[in-house]
Design an enzyme around this catalytic site. Sequence first.
Site, PDB file in Angstrom:
ATOM      1  N   ASP A 234       0.718  -0.944  -0.185  1.00 54.38           N
ATOM      2  CA  ASP A 234       0.518   0.279   0.223  1.00 54.38           C
ATOM      3  C   ASP A 234       0.884   1.797   0.216  1.00 54.38           C
ATOM      4  O   ASP A 234       0.807   0.974   1.214  1.00 54.38           O
ATOM      5  CB  ASP A 234      -1.053   0.266   1.222  1.00 54.38           C
TER       6      ASP A 234
ATOM      7  N   ASP B 134      -3.534   4.521   1.816  1.00 54.15           N
ATOM      8  CA  ASP B 134      -4.750   4.551   1.835  1.00 54.15           C
ATOM      9  C   ASP B 134      -5.355   3.995   2.420  1.00 54.15           C
ATOM     10  O   ASP B 134      -6.922   4.034   2.218  1.00 54.15           O
ATOM     11  CB  ASP B 134      -5.164   5.324   0.486  1.00 54.15           C
TER      12      ASP B 134
ATOM     13  N   HIS C 172      32.726 -23.882  21.957  1.00 54.13           N
ATOM     14  CA  HIS C 172      34.473 -23.777  21.699  1.00 54.13           C
ATOM     15  C   HIS C 172      34.721 -22.522  21.049  1.00 54.13           C
ATOM     16  O   HIS C 172      34.135 -21.614  21.046  1.00 54.13           O
ATOM     17  CB  HIS C 172      34.757 -24.791  20.372  1.00 54.13           C
ATOM     18  N   ASN C 173      35.639 -21.863  21.787  1.00 54.06           N
ATOM     19  CA  ASN C 173      36.504 -20.314  22.531  1.00 54.06           C
ATOM     20  C   ASN C 173      34.936 -19.454  22.264  1.00 54.06           C
ATOM     21  O   ASN C 173      34.245 -18.868  21.365  1.00 54.06           O
ATOM     22  CB  ASN C 173      36.918 -19.709  20.743  1.00 54.06           C
TER      23      ASN C 173
ATOM     24  N   GLU D  78      33.567 -22.574  26.911  1.00 54.13           N
ATOM     25  CA  GLU D  78      35.589 -22.542  26.565  1.00 54.13           C
ATOM     26  C   GLU D  78      36.392 -21.427  27.640  1.00 54.13           C
ATOM     27  O   GLU D  78      35.138 -20.401  27.155  1.00 54.13           O
ATOM     28  CB  GLU D  78      35.823 -22.446  25.924  1.00 54.13           C
TER      29      GLU D  78
ATOM     30  N   ASP E 230      39.498 -19.796  28.025  1.00 53.71           N
ATOM     31  CA  ASP E 230      41.324 -19.540  27.921  1.00 53.71           C
ATOM     32  C   ASP E 230      41.704 -18.316  28.372  1.00 53.71           C
ATOM     33  O   ASP E 230      41.424 -16.841  28.071  1.00 53.71           O
ATOM     34  CB  ASP E 230      41.836 -18.733  25.958  1.00 53.71           C
TER      35      ASP E 230
ATOM     36  N   HIS F 239      42.144 -15.753  22.206  1.00 54.91           N
ATOM     37  CA  HIS F 239      43.029 -16.499  21.779  1.00 54.91           C
ATOM     38  C   HIS F 239      44.377 -16.376  21.763  1.00 54.91           C
ATOM     39  O   HIS F 239      44.568 -15.919  20.965  1.00 54.91           O
ATOM     40  CB  HIS F 239      42.264 -16.924  20.525  1.00 54.91           C
TER      41      HIS F 239
ATOM     42  N   GLU G 244      41.015 -22.666  30.039  1.00 53.67           N
ATOM     43  CA  GLU G 244      42.534 -23.364  29.293  1.00 53.67           C
ATOM     44  C   GLU G 244      43.456 -22.640  30.595  1.00 53.67           C
ATOM     45  O   GLU G 244      43.592 -21.330  30.091  1.00 53.67           O
ATOM     46  CB  GLU G 244      42.786 -23.253  27.501  1.00 53.67           C
TER      47      GLU G 244
ATOM     48  N   ARG H 246      35.932 -34.558  25.164  1.00 49.02           N
ATOM     49  CA  ARG H 246      35.585 -33.699  24.323  1.00 49.02           C
ATOM     50  C   ARG H 246      36.378 -33.184  23.009  1.00 49.02           C
ATOM     51  O   ARG H 246      37.536 -33.954  22.832  1.00 49.02           O
ATOM     52  CB  ARG H 246      36.306 -32.303  24.922  1.00 49.02           C
TER      53      ARG H 246
ATOM     54  N   ASP I 142      20.078 -22.312  -8.946  1.00 49.91           N
ATOM     55  CA  ASP I 142      20.818 -20.964 -10.036  1.00 49.91           C
ATOM     56  C   ASP I 142      21.971 -22.463 -11.220  1.00 49.91           C
ATOM     57  O   ASP I 142      22.642 -23.254  -9.847  1.00 49.91           O
ATOM     58  CB  ASP I 142      21.475 -20.969  -9.035  1.00 49.91           C
TER      59      ASP I 142
END
Length: 750
Positions: free
Chosen positions: A156, A160, A313-314, A343, A345, A358, A392, A546, A700
């Site tokens: 619209d 209106d 992780h991280n 985790e 570190d 890290h 860690e 782990r 595609d």
Amino acid sequence: MFAFEFLRTMLYFLFVMTLFYAGSQGDDNLQAMLVGAMMRKIKSRNWKKQRYFKLEDDFMTIWYQSKKAVSVNDVEAVREGHQSEVLLSIADEFPPDRCFTLVFRGRRGNLDLVAESAEEAQSWIWGMRKLIENVENMGEREKLDQWIGEWFKKADKNNDGRMNFKEVQDLLKMMNVDMNEHHAHHLFTMADKSQSGTLENDEFVLFYKMLTQREDVLKVFQEYSDGQKLSQSNLEDFLREEQLEGGDIQLHAKQLIECYEPSDKAKRMNAMTFDGFLMYLGSAEGSIFNPQRRGIFQDMTQPLCHYFISSSHNTYLMEDQLRGQSSVEGYIRALNRGCRCVEVDCWDGANGEPIVYHGHTFTSKILFKDVVSAVGNYAFKVSQYPVILSIENHCSVEQQRVMAHHLNHILGDRLLKTILDGKTPIRLPSPEDLKGKILVKAKKDGGLEQSLSGVVEDSLNGEVSDEDEAAEIDENHPHHESIHRRLKELSDCVVYCKSVHFTSFKHSRIHSKFYEVASFTESKARKHLREAGAEFVHHNSRQLSRVYPSGFRTDSSNFNPQEMWNAGCQIVALNFQTAGEGMDVNDGLFSQNGCCGYVLKPSFMREADIRFDPEMPQKRDDYHPVVLTIQQLPKVNIKEDSIVDPLVRVEVHGVPMDQAKQETRYIENNGFNPMWYDTLHFTIHTPELAMVRFVVEDYDKTSKNDFVGQYTLPLSCMQQGYRHIHLLSKDGTSIPPSSLFVYLRIKHLE
């Protein structure tokens, strides 16, 4: 067979002006939001700009300066005060009672705001919470009405409240309908009951119903009905014969009529009309996911090693692991998604405060104490079952003392410091035993036995972290070996999750303790799985393992966790900040059992006297393969600015024999309500471990297909019959009303 989406009776988007407006008439907070307010949008300590924010009249959109908008649908929560790193950075400038944060679903960044006064902040905080509550309480019908209303507003152009044929044509293109102009005009004329040359309100609803009407849906309805309505007995037959539902079918049919039938007259006759039938099919009860498996239904009293555990992780990283941003938000988001192992570190920081980042990279740094605070605040928001802090430790003795202080002082009684009953245990405690507790996984001097006797001394031995141990195998790993003293106070924080170096399965059988946890890189875990799959499964029936991504994944990409679950590995740590197949499969597994972060492993992976080899599942004593049949894959998709050519890929993730993919053909120029008359068959040898992922792509011919949506769930959680699959975005958030509709059968292989 039929292919249909979400059609049902509706009153157009007037619900927006009724459900929301009526509920807000006496709400001063929402009234204030309608007026709007100047607030500071904060991006950093140096980026603070005044913006005018206003709630739109649809009660679903927050508009602000620069023509930007926030949909209430996208807001997950509102945090008061300095509860984001950005707002903490300006805490000295603005008091907490003027600050709040809008937290968005998925991986979108937060919106941090500062109001001109505490009163104004409270109005927006409580107003937003009211709007979020309204959205969460919407039924399927209201959600669809809202969706139609949003498209009406987009089309619209002159605002209106009515649409001419040109606007309808634009709308069809936006909705992925490449319709013949003559046919579209014919439907438009039929819907224009007032003969005004425009569509308004219920005329638009009528147009929409004609546009989405599907004869094949009606055919199934007529198969079980008298053509006008399903009697309760008819509905019972449908539930029993097509949906393969058990239990008290009579009661269930009665409840479905009461819940989904819009006609009071039909309700009085204990019957369901076509519209009620469609509302049921589009509901949670009509979805592919068995509602009985949504809540906690598994035995939560078995040892921790008998569960798959949602693991990150991280966790501190928001982006890649070379230059990405570290943030406590990573912990908050992971925990709010049901993650139960995060985790941390830890490295020496300035001013005697340990930091988290890290190591040996250019990632930003955050304070260890802020991480511990975030974990303490959010650990048990969505699940009461235990959280594991996988630490860690690269810190000096001095800063280890600070770490131990923060863990004890911030977490208090939530930190597990001693065994549960004061006696030397013979197995790991259960998630039920450890409710509300935070466990530390790290190096420890001695074992539980020595801890109880109190004879453990400070260690002078060299310590190597989990990832450093893996680096001994992976010479290209970016971490360096770190050797340092280990502080007794920190060692004492480790009870049931002592990190150890893995030597061999034979060594573990003879020497390992149930409370010892070994860590493996993904490549090392794969090697063990290939060479000694049954031994790996047996090892994991006794203690925790782990597995984490290779150090080569500098872009924070993920492996597929399924292959590690096939070995019974419990703590399969993924980069939660990275969308894609790995996280889709992880989210799918943990979407069951109350999203509590713990899923009980199949019995053949828990019992020490059973040798299950994922490479040869047919050697199981209770080997019962099944055939999954999927028929008719229609879908609805919303993708602006282009007409898509949709196809569906169905993937089975499981033991190697079960790994499979099949695709439908693509439907040209129809992303709105295409039908595929395709049937896919999969033979699944270990159904207890199988995950099924439905992926919709825009085909595609010349380049990679574009991702449209996906949905992943355990085979064990599937409902059979005619079922909806409500698609999720790349971020794992819902994209209503986009969905697939399928006919499913799961049969034992003859």
